[in-house]
Scaffold this motif. Structure first.
Motif, PDB file in Angstrom:
ATOM      1  N   PRO A   1       0.810  -1.205   0.000  1.00  0.00           N
ATOM      2  CA  PRO A   1       0.000   0.000   0.000  1.00  0.00           C
ATOM      3  C   PRO A   1       0.850   1.264   0.000  1.00  0.00           C
ATOM      4  N   ALA A   2       0.230   2.333  -0.447  1.00  0.00           N
ATOM      5  CA  ALA A   2       0.784   3.668  -0.267  1.00  0.00           C
ATOM      6  C   ALA A   2      -0.369   4.507   0.244  1.00  0.00           C
ATOM      7  N   LEU A   3      -0.102   5.265   1.276  1.00  0.00           N
ATOM      8  CA  LEU A   3      -1.139   6.105   1.875  1.00  0.00           C
ATOM      9  C   LEU A   3      -0.694   7.555   1.821  1.00  0.00           C
ATOM     10  N   VAL A   4      -1.534   8.394   1.243  1.00  0.00           N
ATOM     11  CA  VAL A   4      -1.284   9.821   1.249  1.00  0.00           C
ATOM     12  C   VAL A   4      -2.138  10.402   2.372  1.00  0.00           C
ATOM     13  N   THR A   5      -1.488  10.961   3.375  1.00  0.00           N
ATOM     14  CA  THR A   5      -2.208  11.472   4.536  1.00  0.00           C
ATOM     15  C   THR A   5      -2.890  12.795   4.211  1.00  0.00           C
ATOM     16  N   GLN A   6      -3.683  13.282   5.152  1.00  0.00           N
ATOM     17  CA  GLN A   6      -4.376  14.550   4.969  1.00  0.00           C
ATOM     18  C   GLN A   6      -3.395  15.711   4.832  1.00  0.00           C
ATOM     19  N   ASP A   7      -2.188  15.527   5.365  1.00  0.00           N
ATOM     20  CA  ASP A   7      -1.166  16.564   5.258  1.00  0.00           C
ATOM     21  C   ASP A   7      -0.327  16.430   3.992  1.00  0.00           C
ATOM     22  N   GLY A   8      -0.621  15.393   3.198  1.00  0.00           N
ATOM     23  CA  GLY A   8       0.103  15.200   1.947  1.00  0.00           C
ATOM     24  C   GLY A   8       1.342  14.339   2.057  1.00  0.00           C
ATOM     25  N   ASP A   9       1.612  13.804   3.256  1.00  0.00           N
ATOM     26  CA  ASP A   9       2.743  12.901   3.418  1.00  0.00           C
ATOM     27  C   ASP A   9       2.401  11.544   2.815  1.00  0.00           C
ATOM     28  N   VAL A  10       3.420  10.869   2.284  1.00  0.00           N
ATOM     29  CA  VAL A  10       3.217   9.534   1.713  1.00  0.00           C
ATOM     30  C   VAL A  10       3.861   8.502   2.630  1.00  0.00           C
ATOM     31  N   LEU A  11       3.064   7.527   3.034  1.00  0.00           N
ATOM     32  CA  LEU A  11       3.555   6.425   3.853  1.00  0.00           C
ATOM     33  C   LEU A  11       3.455   5.134   3.053  1.00  0.00           C
ATOM     34  N   THR A  12       4.488   4.317   3.136  1.00  0.00           N
ATOM     35  CA  THR A  12       4.474   3.006   2.495  1.00  0.00           C
ATOM     36  C   THR A  12       4.852   1.950   3.532  1.00  0.00           C
ATOM     37  N   GLU A  13       4.851   0.705   3.119  1.00  0.00           N
ATOM     38  CA  GLU A  13       5.138  -0.477   3.946  1.00  0.00           C
ATOM     39  C   GLU A  13       3.904  -0.848   4.765  1.00  0.00           C
ATOM     40  N   ALA A  14       3.384  -2.023   4.496  1.00  0.00           N
ATOM     41  CA  ALA A  14       2.115  -2.457   5.078  1.00  0.00           C
ATOM     42  C   ALA A  14       2.080  -2.357   6.595  1.00  0.00           C
ATOM     43  N   GLN A  15       3.150  -2.820   7.266  1.00  0.00           N
ATOM     44  CA  GLN A  15       3.095  -2.834   8.723  1.00  0.00           C
ATOM     45  C   GLN A  15       3.078  -1.428   9.321  1.00  0.00           C
ATOM     46  N   LEU A  16       3.590  -0.448   8.602  1.00  0.00           N
ATOM     47  CA  LEU A  16       3.551   0.931   9.068  1.00  0.00           C
ATOM     48  C   LEU A  16       2.209   1.581   8.745  1.00  0.00           C
ATOM     49  N   VAL A  17       1.708   1.333   7.552  1.00  0.00           N
ATOM     50  CA  VAL A  17       0.448   1.948   7.130  1.00  0.00           C
ATOM     51  C   VAL A  17      -0.700   1.503   8.032  1.00  0.00           C
ATOM     52  N   VAL A  18      -0.739   0.216   8.384  1.00  0.00           N
ATOM     53  CA  VAL A  18      -1.837  -0.246   9.243  1.00  0.00           C
ATOM     54  C   VAL A  18      -1.756   0.396  10.630  1.00  0.00           C
ATOM     55  N   GLN A  19      -0.534   0.624  11.120  1.00  0.00           N
ATOM     56  CA  GLN A  19      -0.389   1.279  12.421  1.00  0.00           C
ATOM     57  C   GLN A  19      -0.867   2.723  12.361  1.00  0.00           C
ATOM     58  N   TYR A  20      -0.497   3.414  11.310  1.00  0.00           N
ATOM     59  CA  TYR A  20      -0.914   4.808  11.164  1.00  0.00           C
ATOM     60  C   TYR A  20      -2.431   4.915  11.122  1.00  0.00           C
ATOM     61  N   LEU A  21      -3.059   4.078  10.323  1.00  0.00           N
ATOM     62  CA  LEU A  21      -4.512   4.109  10.207  1.00  0.00           C
ATOM     63  C   LEU A  21      -5.173   3.784  11.548  1.00  0.00           C
ATOM     64  N   ALA A  22      -4.661   2.777  12.228  1.00  0.00           N
ATOM     65  CA  ALA A  22      -5.230   2.396  13.521  1.00  0.00           C
ATOM     66  C   ALA A  22      -5.101   3.525  14.528  1.00  0.00           C
ATOM     67  N   ASP A  23      -3.995   4.238  14.475  1.00  0.00           N
ATOM     68  CA  ASP A  23      -3.756   5.324  15.429  1.00  0.00           C
ATOM     69  C   ASP A  23      -4.660   6.538  15.198  1.00  0.00           C
ATOM     70  N   GLN A  24      -5.317   6.586  14.048  1.00  0.00           N
ATOM     71  CA  GLN A  24      -6.252   7.674  13.812  1.00  0.00           C
ATOM     72  C   GLN A  24      -7.506   7.527  14.670  1.00  0.00           C
ATOM     73  N   LYS A  25      -7.756   6.289  15.118  1.00  0.00           N
ATOM     74  CA  LYS A  25      -8.905   6.017  15.982  1.00  0.00           C
ATOM     75  C   LYS A  25      -8.435   5.144  17.150  1.00  0.00           C
ATOM     76  N   PRO A  26      -7.737   5.747  18.124  1.00  0.00           N
ATOM     77  CA  PRO A  26      -7.200   4.983  19.251  1.00  0.00           C
ATOM     78  C   PRO A  26      -8.245   4.162  19.986  1.00  0.00           C
ATOM     79  N   GLU A  27      -9.479   4.684  20.015  1.00  0.00           N
ATOM     80  CA  GLU A  27     -10.541   3.993  20.745  1.00  0.00           C
ATOM     81  C   GLU A  27     -10.954   2.676  20.096  1.00  0.00           C
ATOM     82  N   SER A  28     -10.505   2.441  18.874  1.00  0.00           N
ATOM     83  CA  SER A  28     -10.862   1.205  18.166  1.00  0.00           C
ATOM     84  C   SER A  28     -10.167  -0.019  18.744  1.00  0.00           C
TER      85      SER A  28
END
Length: 201
Positions: A53-80
């Motif tokens: 995956p490649a994820l472009v964040t709301q700030d325009g940063d690009v994140l790659t690598e599956a294990q990092l992208v899933v952490q970033y997404l999960a951290d957007q909703k800590p309560e999950s």
């Protein structure tokens, strides 16, 4: 946010985590051969390595690598509960699984999708995966998910990678705990939503 994906690739883990967290990133499909998006953009301009995956964040940063992208997404909703809080041993356990899945499972499947890979290389990878699956199966004993009763980003990643056994002819029947895990995760609404969105259901 924009999530660049290829149907059924490791980006599916990120897609699942996004849905589990109630996020709605814009999905951009990538052709694995041409490296063009479904909008006819050059994906290599987003990720020069050409993989998802490649994820472009709301700030325009690009994140790659599956294990990092899933952490970033999960951290957007800590309560999950998809990623435990920082500084907590529970978080390190999930990160430990993410690293294990990335290095010991994900990477080992590569040979099966590589044109021209020899039978010897595939046999060596199969032997390695058998050992690692034996470990995972043992760790799942008495648990619903990798770390207990809570579904985490690591479970999404594991389920996605294990799904590749369907395309490689790898037999999971000896691993009863893994089979139970696969069925349990597949039944989750967020997983079904992700599969349908990628045309896999």
């Amino acid at each position: 946010m924009k999530l660049y994906y290829m149907p059924g690739a490791c980006s599916l883990a990120a897609h699942i985590v996004a849905n589990e967290a109630g996020l709605s990133p814009e999905l951009v499909k990538v052709d694995g051969k041409t490296k063009q998006t479904d909008n006819n953009d050059d994906f290599l301009a987003i990720n020069p390595h050409g993989y998802v995956p490649a994820l472009v964040t709301q700030d325009g940063d690009v994140l790659t690598e599956a294990q990092l992208v899933v952490q970033y997404l999960a951290d957007q909703k800590p309560e999950s509960g998809l990623m435990p809080a920082g500084g907590n041993m529970a978080r390190y356990r999930v990160q430990q699984w993410l690293a294990f899945i990335s290095s010991e499972l994900h990477k080992s499947f590569g040979v099966f999708f590589k044109p021209g890979a020899t039978d010897e290389a595939k046999a060596a990878a199969s032997a390695h995966l058998t050992k690692r699956f034996t470990h995972v199966d043992a760790q799942l004993a008495g648990k619903t998910y990798l770390t207990g009763d809570t579904f985490t980003a690591a479970d999404a990643y594991l389920w996605t990678i294990l799904g590749w056994t369907r395309f490689t002819g790898f037999d999971l029947s000896p691993f009863t705990n893994i089979q139970k895990f696969m069925g349990t995760v597949a039944a989750r609404p967020a997983v079904q939503k992700s599969l349908k969105a990628e045309g896999l259901a």
